[in-house]
Design a protein around this motif. Structure first.
Motif, mmCIF file in Angstrom:
data_model
loop_
_atom_site.group_PDB
_atom_site.id
_atom_site.type_symbol
_atom_site.label_atom_id
_atom_site.label_comp_id
_atom_site.label_asym_id
_atom_site.label_seq_id
_atom_site.Cartn_x
_atom_site.Cartn_y
_atom_site.Cartn_z
ATOM 1 N N GLY A 25 14.275 10.917 -1.594
ATOM 2 C CA GLY A 25 13.122 11.387 -0.848
ATOM 3 C C GLY A 25 12.443 12.502 -1.617
ATOM 4 N N TYR A 26 11.107 12.581 -1.496
ATOM 5 C CA TYR A 26 10.332 13.573 -2.249
ATOM 6 C C TYR A 26 9.354 14.279 -1.323
ATOM 7 N N LEU A 27 9.034 15.520 -1.688
ATOM 8 C CA LEU A 27 8.105 16.331 -0.907
ATOM 9 C C LEU A 27 7.040 16.881 -1.838
ATOM 10 N N ARG A 28 5.772 16.669 -1.472
ATOM 11 C CA ARG A 28 4.655 17.169 -2.270
ATOM 12 C C ARG A 28 4.492 18.664 -2.020
ATOM 13 N N MET A 29 4.581 19.469 -3.084
ATOM 14 C CA MET A 29 4.502 20.906 -2.956
ATOM 15 C C MET A 29 3.043 21.372 -2.985
ATOM 16 N N THR A 30 2.840 22.629 -2.659
ATOM 17 C CA THR A 30 1.486 23.174 -2.595
ATOM 18 C C THR A 30 0.764 23.065 -3.931
ATOM 19 N N ASP A 31 1.503 23.190 -5.047
ATOM 20 C CA ASP A 31 0.866 23.104 -6.372
ATOM 21 C C ASP A 31 0.657 21.668 -6.840
ATOM 22 N N GLY A 32 0.974 20.697 -5.982
ATOM 23 C CA GLY A 32 0.766 19.300 -6.321
ATOM 24 C C GLY A 32 1.965 18.596 -6.909
ATOM 25 N N ASN B 24 9.237 6.242 2.377
ATOM 26 C CA ASN B 24 9.451 7.599 1.870
ATOM 27 C C ASN B 24 8.123 8.311 1.655
ATOM 28 N N PRO B 25 7.636 8.976 2.718
ATOM 29 C CA PRO B 25 6.368 9.709 2.609
ATOM 30 C C PRO B 25 6.564 11.038 1.892
ATOM 31 N N THR B 26 5.559 11.457 1.161
ATOM 32 C CA THR B 26 5.642 12.737 0.458
ATOM 33 C C THR B 26 5.148 13.894 1.308
ATOM 34 N N HIS B 27 4.561 13.592 2.470
ATOM 35 C CA HIS B 27 4.132 14.617 3.418
ATOM 36 C C HIS B 27 4.729 14.270 4.780
ATOM 37 N N ASP C 158 0.843 -1.200 0.000
ATOM 38 C CA ASP C 158 0.000 0.000 0.000
ATOM 39 C C ASP C 158 0.874 1.245 0.000
ATOM 40 N N LEU C 159 0.979 1.872 -1.155
ATOM 41 C CA LEU C 159 1.770 3.102 -1.281
ATOM 42 C C LEU C 159 0.879 4.345 -1.339
ATOM 43 N N GLU C 160 -0.382 4.199 -0.991
ATOM 44 C CA GLU C 160 -1.318 5.309 -1.125
ATOM 45 C C GLU C 160 -1.866 5.813 0.198
ATOM 46 N N HIS C 161 -1.732 5.063 1.291
ATOM 47 C CA HIS C 161 -2.342 5.441 2.572
ATOM 48 C C HIS C 161 -1.300 5.399 3.696
ATOM 49 N N PRO C 162 -0.473 6.406 3.836
ATOM 50 C CA PRO C 162 -0.415 7.662 3.076
ATOM 51 C C PRO C 162 0.408 7.492 1.801
ATOM 52 N N GLU C 163 0.534 8.575 1.046
ATOM 53 C CA GLU C 163 1.293 8.520 -0.192
ATOM 54 C C GLU C 163 2.771 8.281 0.105
ATOM 55 N N LEU C 164 3.322 7.225 -0.472
ATOM 56 C CA LEU C 164 4.734 6.883 -0.336
ATOM 57 C C LEU C 164 5.324 6.686 -1.723
ATOM 58 N N THR C 165 6.605 7.003 -1.882
ATOM 59 C CA THR C 165 7.270 6.733 -3.158
ATOM 60 C C THR C 165 8.079 5.447 -3.115
ATOM 61 N N ALA C 166 8.431 4.980 -1.934
ATOM 62 C CA ALA C 166 9.210 3.747 -1.801
ATOM 63 C C ALA C 166 9.096 3.243 -0.382
#
Length: 391
Positions: free
Chosen positions: A254-261, A369-372, A57-65
């Protein structure tokens, strides 16, 4: 600055890992190995379908790895999910390094307790005795033990940058800090509570402990960790980056979700803001090796090792009223009747945990690796903990 680390976990769909070859680690001079811990009730057999489901499950929460390494006398398993690098699509591999955040604290605590075992430091000694002038003279004495188990009562940090948006985090990712600048952020006002009377997880405690290591040894604390722990144990993929913001060699981005998506690659990040509380880099294999050596008594004599598993007295509670859960370097959690000891960690784009039962029936090293960076990460933590203990 220092952020209380909530947890770490993951997601993945790989098969059992091959058992890695391990050479015996030389025993440090800290003292004899502790006697074997009497076995607790048997842990449930590994539930591989549950592990696969939790990891997938990479969607709850959003994960990249994500990756999970399970080991111990009750069974072994390794799995991964997602990609180490979104630009190339490369899958996660066991050799990939990642930022381990506050797991760094366990390395720091181990060295401090080694110095205690060698008679160079006392757990009840006020840190002000060894680091004079660093904290305000009006602060009450704060013991080494109170730093180790987060009962210091130090004030909240003041004067740091505003990191309330992902864009602000990105702007400040290359800021350079010194340890004394970090300490200066709490050198104001008065303590939040009388030291030793409550527990509040604070990264600043371990910045002070790393400074204490430097004062007692005359060497950078990272060099001391390398000399006492990394090289003797053969942890070749574990490092302290210092002022180098990059990860070198095979690693997970590692990645970070920005305000613009959009997703920003936040891998490069100056870790001087974390320093002794959370700057280290490692792999799941190295962390399993370290945890095994620590719990097996290879690194500390019995008395000092027991301090890691010793919670404050019952009347000392977390500031939110919940029971204390931190010993001298380790934290504890019980899930489905199975009690683990270990540590969680996180940095922007990274979350991790290493835990084990005291008798090492079950060890687990988690990385994802969560995006938030927010409370949503707890979903992944609980999902993975449930899978590790599900009959």
């Amino acid at each position: 600055m220092g952020v209380a680390l909530s947890g770490a976990v993951l997601a993945a769909t790989a098969g059992p890992a091959r058992a890695a070859a391990r050479r015996p680690a030389p025993r440090p001079s800290a003292g004899p190995a502790r006697p074997p811990v009497p076995p607790a009730a048997p842990v449930p057999p590994l539930n591989v379908p549950a592990l696969r489901a939790a990891l997938s499950d990479l969607e709850h929460p959003e994960l990249t790895a994500a990756q999970l390494r399970v080991s111990g006398s009750a069974g072994r398993w390794y799995g991964t999910a997602g990609v180490a690098d979104r630009a190339t699509g490369r899958a996660v591999e066991a050799r990939d390094t990642f930022r381990i955040g506050s797991i760094t604290k366990v390395f720091v605590a181990t060295v401090v307790l080694q110095l205690v075992a060698e008679g160079r430091l006392r757990l009840e000694a006020p840190v002000q005795r060894h680091l004079p002038g660093l904290l305000p003279s009006g602060f009450p004495p704060i013991s080494v033990r109170q730093l180790l188990n987060h009962t210091s009562g130090l004030p909240d940090e003041e004067g740091g940058p505003d990191l309330s948006t992902p864009e602000a985090i990105a702007r400040h990712r290359y800021d350079r800090w010194t340890p004394r600048q970090i300490v200066a952020m709490v050198a104001h006002g008065s303590v939040k509570f009388t030291p030793g009377t409550a527990q509040e997880y604070r990264g600043i405690n371990y910045v002070l402990l790393a400074l204490l290591i430097e004062r007692l040894t005359g060497r950078p604390y990272g060099e001391v960790i390398g000399h006492r722990l990394l090289r003797p144990l053969g942890l070749r993929h574990t490092s302290l980056p210092g002022d180098d913001p990059r990860l070198h060699g095979p690693h997970v981005h590692g990645y970070l979700r920005m305000t613009d998506g959009s997703l920003l690659d936040i891998t490069d990040y100056d870790q001087t803001e974390a320093w002794g509380e959370g700057e280290m880099v490692s792999t799941t294999g190295d962390l399993d090796r370290f945890l095994t050596a620590l719990f097996s008594g290879e690194l500390l004599p019995p008395r000092e090792l027991e301090a890691m598993f010793t919670l404050p007295p019952d009347d000392v509670r977390m500031v939110d009223g919940s029971p204390a859960r931190y010993g001298a370097g380790l934290q504890t959690v019980t899930m489905n009747g199975v009690t683990f000891w270990g540590k969680t960690g996180e940095r922007y784009g990274y979350a991790s945990a290493m835990v084990a039962t005291r008798d090492q029936q079950r060890r687990a090293v988690l990385s994802f690796n969560p995006t938030h960076r927010d409370a949503s990460q707890l979903q992944a933590t609980l999902r993975m903990a449930e899978a590790l203990t599900k009959p």
